[in-house]
Design a protein around this motif. Structure first.
Motif, short mmCIF file in Angstrom:
data_model
loop_
_atom_site.label_atom_id
_atom_site.label_comp_id
_atom_site.label_asym_id
_atom_site.label_seq_id
_atom_site.Cartn_x
_atom_site.Cartn_y
_atom_site.Cartn_z
N ILE A 96 3.89 -6.17 6.41
CA ILE A 96 2.48 -6.53 6.38
C ILE A 96 2.35 -8.04 6.46
CG2 ILE A 96 0.34 -6.41 5.05
CD1 ILE A 96 1.29 -3.71 6.00
N SER A 97 1.50 -8.50 7.33
CA SER A 97 1.24 -9.93 7.45
C SER A 97 0.57 -10.45 6.18
CB SER A 97 0.34 -10.21 8.66
OG SER A 97 -0.04 -11.58 8.69
N THR A 98 1.00 -11.63 5.75
CA THR A 98 0.45 -12.17 4.50
C THR A 98 -0.92 -12.80 4.68
OG1 THR A 98 1.63 -14.25 4.95
CG2 THR A 98 2.73 -12.60 3.54
N ASP A 99 -1.39 -12.91 5.91
CA ASP A 99 -2.72 -13.48 6.14
C ASP A 99 -3.69 -12.43 6.67
OD1 ASP A 99 -1.59 -13.14 8.59
OD2 ASP A 99 -2.08 -15.14 9.36
N VAL A 100 -3.57 -11.20 6.17
CA VAL A 100 -4.49 -10.14 6.60
C VAL A 100 -5.91 -10.54 6.24
CG1 VAL A 100 -2.81 -8.28 6.47
CG2 VAL A 100 -4.09 -8.92 4.43
N SER A 101 -6.86 -10.13 7.08
CA SER A 101 -8.25 -10.56 6.92
C SER A 101 -9.11 -9.53 6.20
CB SER A 101 -8.86 -10.85 8.30
OG SER A 101 -8.79 -9.70 9.13
N GLU A 102 -8.55 -8.36 5.91
CA GLU A 102 -9.33 -7.32 5.25
C GLU A 102 -8.42 -6.45 4.39
OE1 GLU A 102 -9.24 -4.17 8.99
OE2 GLU A 102 -11.09 -5.24 8.50
N ASP A 103 -9.04 -5.71 3.46
CA ASP A 103 -8.27 -4.79 2.62
C ASP A 103 -7.60 -3.73 3.49
OD1 ASP A 103 -9.27 -6.27 0.58
OD2 ASP A 103 -10.72 -4.77 -0.10
N LEU A 104 -6.45 -3.25 3.03
CA LEU A 104 -5.71 -2.23 3.77
C LEU A 104 -5.86 -0.87 3.08
CD1 LEU A 104 -2.40 -4.12 4.65
CD2 LEU A 104 -4.55 -4.01 5.93
N LEU A 105 -6.00 0.15 3.90
CA LEU A 105 -6.18 1.51 3.40
C LEU A 105 -5.05 2.38 3.92
CD1 LEU A 105 -8.19 3.37 1.81
CD2 LEU A 105 -9.21 3.95 4.01
N PHE A 106 -4.44 3.16 3.02
CA PHE A 106 -3.33 4.04 3.40
C PHE A 106 -3.62 5.46 2.89
CE2 PHE A 106 -1.52 -0.13 3.54
CZ PHE A 106 -0.62 -0.09 4.60
N SER A 107 -3.24 6.43 3.70
CA SER A 107 -3.40 7.84 3.33
C SER A 107 -2.29 8.26 2.39
CB SER A 107 -3.38 8.71 4.59
OG SER A 107 -3.31 10.08 4.24
N VAL A 117 -4.53 3.74 7.50
CA VAL A 117 -5.79 4.23 8.07
C VAL A 117 -6.51 3.02 8.65
CG1 VAL A 117 -7.96 5.41 7.63
CG2 VAL A 117 -5.89 6.07 6.37
N MET A 118 -6.74 3.04 9.94
CA MET A 118 -7.36 1.91 10.60
C MET A 118 -8.87 1.93 10.41
SD MET A 118 -4.54 0.73 11.53
CE MET A 118 -5.19 -0.74 12.31
N GLN A 119 -9.48 0.77 10.63
CA GLN A 119 -10.93 0.65 10.47
C GLN A 119 -11.64 1.57 11.45
OE1 GLN A 119 -12.34 -3.34 11.02
NE2 GLN A 119 -14.34 -2.94 10.09
N GLY A 120 -12.62 2.28 10.95
CA GLY A 120 -13.37 3.24 11.76
C GLY A 120 -12.88 4.66 11.63
N GLU A 121 -11.65 4.87 11.16
CA GLU A 121 -11.13 6.22 10.95
C GLU A 121 -11.70 6.82 9.68
OE1 GLU A 121 -6.73 5.44 13.01
OE2 GLU A 121 -6.91 6.39 11.05
N GLU A 122 -11.73 8.13 9.63
CA GLU A 122 -12.26 8.83 8.45
C GLU A 122 -11.32 8.62 7.26
OE1 GLU A 122 -13.56 13.35 7.03
OE2 GLU A 122 -12.81 12.96 9.06
#
Length: 542
Positions: A96-107, A117-122
């Motif tokens: 994971i890049s240390t300069d991510v611009s948004e929170d990360l979501l994982f299933s 889970v990418m942005q826009g996915e359920e």
């Protein structure tokens, strides 16, 4: 000579075979520290999740087993494993890049390997949300990426990862036997400015079960809640924690089978004793009414009898309902639930009317005349609960009410509500209104009783104690013992206190009625003014 030597060696081996040591059966649950993480070892040691249940014939080194699985995540990071897909463990290792611009979501779906889970996915029902600030705070040196490990471990129903408290908690378990491990860069992450958020989906739990977010404390070898908060829901629970480790959702019974049975026996015994004393109270009232002329005109004793009668009938219906459980036709169960609900509301209503009458006698005092006063109180005390029960019955809210423990065994089953909104609206809210009104009136009367002697010259030595007993007696009439229900979330001890004192309300009413109305000398009656607050004449006669 060679054949002779071979024959001699064979005879030596055969003759000495009885003295050769035999190999002990291998027990994978007596784990040694040097066990590796090969596929064979993983599958072999995973059997201990079900084998380790404290049985004497299959001993386990639970501590070593727990350390083995806690170190597995570090092994995956060190060996740059990308995914693991086994029946008992699923894991994802991702840079994971240390300069991510948004929170990360994982299933975290149990049947799948964890995936981003990418942005826009359920959004999946089971998921973990990692704040973007997490990766920058754990930046190792000047690197631009950090390794994230997400592990889902199925620990089954054995003793591994249960801990002393959970094993002692009769009926407690890890929900769905699942642990979720989170690790970033193999660093010890605590005190995060933004918490990680783990969402566990689950079925709607019985009303006697409580869900708690916990993490595995390696030092204590036990589950702990420090740094974690729990946001409960009907079909999902959200955990927020300020550190990274292994997390789980504990499912624990508020009342396990043994506790529910004990409380039921206490309530049954208390209700039986109360019924005896309530019957004595009614008999004493009838005797006094026949012998004393003033009892025919006073309203206070009549109100006491209405409360005593409704409480007697409530105790009777409770004993019948608990004794017969939910056996019988749905119609008979509906009827039993409606009858018990009716008398419960009658008790709440008459306790409120007791408080209202006490307000007229001790607080308002003047301009308290009402035509057909007791008749109007009776219409309200017996009629309003009937209207509520008719409304609840028409919505088909009555039915079988079951409390189960963690092993799905029935702790208590009786005919009551099957729809919680109706229960909250017509029992909890109804009681709360009656209780708060009674508490306010009792507080005002107590203040008046306590301040009255200070303004009176020649106060008796024991006047303070008389004031205390007067307030305690009045509290039994306005239902302060029911208020102990507010304390029950504090622990099991408060539940026992509520069950004991509340079921003995009839005993308290008998004691108060006897002290207040039993014939005595006129001098005594005239000198105990504070003890006669309830007996004072008012203008509220029929």
């Amino acid at each position: 000579m060679a054949p002779a030597r071979s024959l001699g060696l064979l005879l030596f081996l055969l003759l000495g075979s009885d003295e050769m040591p035999t190999e002990e059966p291998r027990n994978p649950c007596k784990l040694k520290e040097d066990r590796q993480y090969s596929s064979f070892d993983l599958n072999d040691i995973a059997t201990c999740f079900t084998m380790c249940k404290g049985s004497a014939d299959s001993p386990c080194d639970v501590g070593n087993l727990q350390r083995y699985w806690l170190k597995y995540e570090s092994y995956l990071l060190e060996n740059s494993m990308e995914t693991v897909d086994l029946p008992f463990v699923k894991a994802l290792i991702q840079n994971i890049s240390t300069d991510v611009s948004e929170d990360l979501l994982f299933s975290l779906m149990p049947s799948q390997i964890p995936k981003q889970v990418m942005q826009g996915e359920e959004q999946p029902a089971d998921r973990v949300r990692l704040p973007k600030s997490l990766f920058g705070a754990l930046l190792p040196g000047n690197g631009s990426a950090v390794q994230l490990a997400i592990t889902i471990l199925n620990i089954s129903e054995g003793d591994v990862f249960k801990g002393p408290k959970l094993l002692q908690d009769n009926g407690g378990s890890v929900l769905n036997s699942r642990m979720v491990g989170l690790s970033v860069g193999q660093m010890h992450a605590t005190g995060l400015s933004e918490p990680v958020e783990i969402t566990f989906s689950h079925q709607r739990q019985p009303p006697n079960m409580i869900l708690t977010c916990v993490f595995w404390d390696v030092a204590k070898g036990n589950w702990d809640t420090q740094g974690c908060s729990t946001e409960p829901g009907d079909e999902r629970t959200v955990c927020r924690c300020d550190h990274l480790t292994f997390f789980a959702l504990l499912l624990r019974p508020i009342l396990d089978l043994a506790t529910a049975q004990t409380l039921t026996h206490i309530s049954q015994a208390g209700c039986g004793v109360s019924m005896i004393f309530l019957a004595l109270t009614i008999v004493l009232y009838v005797a006094l009414r026949l012998s004393l002329q003033r009892f025919k005109s006073e309203d206070a004793p009549k109100i006491h009898m209405a409360l005593s009668g409704s409480l007697f009938l409530l105790n009777l219906t409770f004993l019948i309902s608990v004794g017969s459980s939910s056996q019988g036709s749905p119609a008979s169960c509906w009827l039993r639930a409606a009858v018990m609900h009716y008398f419960l509301l009658c008790v709440f209503t008459w306790m409120g009317l007791e408080a209202f009458h006490l307000y007229l006698l001790a607080i308002r005092v003047f301009n308290t005349y009402f035509g057909h006063y007791f008749l109007k109180l009776s219409l309200l005390g017996w009629g309003l609960p009937a209207l509520v029960v008719i409304g609840v019955g028409s919505s088909n809210s009555y039915g079988v009410y079951t409390i189960r423990d963690q092993e799905n065994r029935t702790s208590l089953e009786l005919c009551w509500f099957q729809k919680e909104p109706a229960l909250y609206a017509t029992v909890h809210v109804y009681f709360l209104v009656s209780f708060l009104f009674g508490a306010v009136v009792l507080a005002l009367v107590a203040w008046k009783i306590v301040t009255l002697p200070s303004a009176t010259a020649g106060k008796e030595r024991g006047q303070t104690w008389k004031s205390v007993f007067t307030v305690l007696g009045l509290s039994s009439l306005v239902g302060m013992t029911w208020g102990l229900a507010v304390l029950t979330p504090l622990g099991l001890s408060t539940i026992y206190i509520f069950a004991l004192f509340n079921s003995l309300q009839g005993v308290f009413i008998f004691g108060w009625f006897t002290i207040l109305y039993f014939p005595r000398q006129s001098t005594t009656a005239s000198s105990s003014g504070t003890a006669r607050v309830d007996q004072a004449h008012s203008a509220s006669q029929e």
